[in-house]
Design a protein around this motif. Structure first.
Motif, PDB file in Angstrom:
ATOM      1  N   TYR A  28      -8.217   2.992  -2.883  1.00  0.00           N
ATOM      2  CA  TYR A  28      -6.838   3.458  -2.705  1.00  0.00           C
ATOM      3  C   TYR A  28      -6.422   4.451  -3.789  1.00  0.00           C
ATOM      4  N   ASN A  63       1.150   3.498  -7.697  1.00  0.00           N
ATOM      5  CA  ASN A  63       0.129   3.210  -6.690  1.00  0.00           C
ATOM      6  C   ASN A  63      -0.144   1.704  -6.722  1.00  0.00           C
ATOM      7  N   ARG A  65      -1.128  -0.425  -4.494  1.00  0.00           N
ATOM      8  CA  ARG A  65      -2.372  -0.889  -3.889  1.00  0.00           C
ATOM      9  C   ARG A  65      -3.552  -0.702  -4.840  1.00  0.00           C
ATOM     10  N   ARG A 110       6.934   2.788   0.937  1.00  0.00           N
ATOM     11  CA  ARG A 110       5.873   2.480  -0.018  1.00  0.00           C
ATOM     12  C   ARG A 110       4.686   1.895   0.751  1.00  0.00           C
ATOM     13  N   SER A 111       3.483   2.240   0.340  1.00  0.00           N
ATOM     14  CA  SER A 111       2.297   1.655   0.973  1.00  0.00           C
ATOM     15  C   SER A 111       2.259   0.181   0.605  1.00  0.00           C
ATOM     16  N   SER A 112       2.510  -0.687   1.586  1.00  0.00           N
ATOM     17  CA  SER A 112       2.804  -2.074   1.272  1.00  0.00           C
ATOM     18  C   SER A 112       1.839  -3.082   1.875  1.00  0.00           C
ATOM     19  N   THR A 113       0.688  -2.611   2.360  1.00  0.00           N
ATOM     20  CA  THR A 113      -0.283  -3.555   2.903  1.00  0.00           C
ATOM     21  C   THR A 113      -1.690  -2.965   2.808  1.00  0.00           C
ATOM     22  N   GLU A 116      -4.211  -2.039   7.270  1.00  0.00           N
ATOM     23  CA  GLU A 116      -3.830  -0.929   8.118  1.00  0.00           C
ATOM     24  C   GLU A 116      -5.021   0.003   8.294  1.00  0.00           C
TER      25      GLU A 116
END
Length: 247
Positions: A28, A63, A65, A110-113, A116
Motif C-alpha cells: 500500500y 497512509n 493502510r 480515506r482508504s479504510s479497508t 477491496e
C-alpha cells in the motif's frame, strides 16, 4: 513485541535503548516513517510516527493502510495508539489522559479497508467493540499502578481535519454522544481489526474543543504544545509499566 503509534507530541520514542531504524515498504506504499525498534526496560518495542518524523503529514493524508500493514509484518502482540484530542466533556481538562472505549467515525474519502479490489471477497468485519478489551485493561491497570489518573471510558469522535471543528460541530458531536474529538482514530482502528491485531488507544487531552472552556472564542495552538509536552511523560511511564507487567 508491542507496537506504538505516536501522534502529535510523540514523534520520537526517546526512551528506547539499542534503537534501530528500518525503512520498510508495503503493498500500500510507504508508511509515514521508518520503523524504530528498540528496548524499553529490556522489553522489545517498535515505534512508528503517524505524522512522519518531522510531523509533516496531516491527518487526512496519513497512509493508514501502509502504517498498519508495516506494523503487522513485525507480528506485534498489540498496537497502542497515542493521539491528542480535544475535550467535549466538561470534566476532561487539558493534560488529562483518556482510554477510549468507543468510536464514532465522521471521516470521509480515506482508504479504510484492506478488503477491496477485483479479487477481494465481500468481507464484513465485526466492529461492535472497536478497541481490544484486554489491551485496554492493561493500559488502565498500568496507569493505576503508577498513580496516573485516566478516564477509563470515552467515546472518540474521529473528524476529517486538518481544520479544527466549529463550535456548532462540537455541539453536534456532544448530541451524538462523543466525549473527545480527534482526527486520526479512524480508519486506523478498523484496519488493525481487519488484520486481527489487538488495538487500543491513549488519548491526551490537549485542549478544550471549540466553544468549550478556554477555547470558547478560539483555540490557542501554543497552549496545546505545552500541554502535550508535559502529558507525554505520563504516557511513556504507562507504556513502560504495561510492558514490565505483562511479559
Amino acid at each position: 513485541m508491542l507496537a506504538i503509534i505516536g501522534g502529535s507530541g510523540l514523534t520520537r520514542f526517546t526512551r528506547l535503548e539499542e534503537a534501530e531504524r528500518r525503512q520498510v515498504t508495503t503493498p500500500y506504499g510507504n508508511p509515514s516513517a521508518a520503523l524504530t525498534f528498540g528496548l524499553l526496560s529490556g522489553r522489545p518495542l517498535v515505534f512508528l510516527a503517524r505524522h512522519g518524523d518531522e510531523h509533516t503529514i496531516p491527518p487526512h493524508q496519513v497512509n493508514y493502510r501502509a502504517n498498519i500493514w508495516a506494523l503487522r509484518e513485525c507480528v506485534p502482540t498489540g498496537i497502542v495508539a497515542v493521539a491528542a484530542v480535544g475535550s467535549i466533556r466538561s470534566d476532561l481538562s487539558p493534560g488529562d489522559l483518556v482510554i477510549p472505549h468507543q468510536i464514532i467515525d465522521y471521516t470521509w474519502a480515506r482508504s479504510s479497508t484492506f478488503h477491496e479490489g477485483p479479487h477481494s471477497a465481500v468481507t464484513h468485519v465485526d466492529f461492535t467493540e472497536p478497541y481490544d478489551h484486554v489491551l485496554r485493561r492493561q493500559l488502565v491497570d498500568a496507569a493505576a499502578a503508577i498513580g496516573a489518573r485516566v478516564s477509563e471510558a470515552a467515546v472518540y469522535a474521529a473528524t476529517q481535519g486538518p481544520r479544527l471543528e466549529t463550535a456548532a460541530e462540537i455541539n453536534r458531536l456532544e448530541r451524538d454522544g462523543a466525549d473527545v474529538v480527534g482526527m486520526t482514530g479512524m480508519p486506523e482502528a478498523v484496519l488493525a481489526r481487519e488484520l486481527a491485531i489487538p488495538y487500543a488507544a491513549i488519548n491526551v487531552v490537549a485542549n478544550y474543543a471549540a466553544g468549550r472552556g478556554d477555547s470558547r472564542e478560539a483555540i490557542r495552538m501554543e497552549a496545546i504544545l505545552s500541554v502535550l509536552e508535559g502529558a507525554m511523560q505520563q504516557v511513556f511511564a504507562i507504556i513502560e509499566r504495561m510492558l514490565t507487567s505483562h511479559d
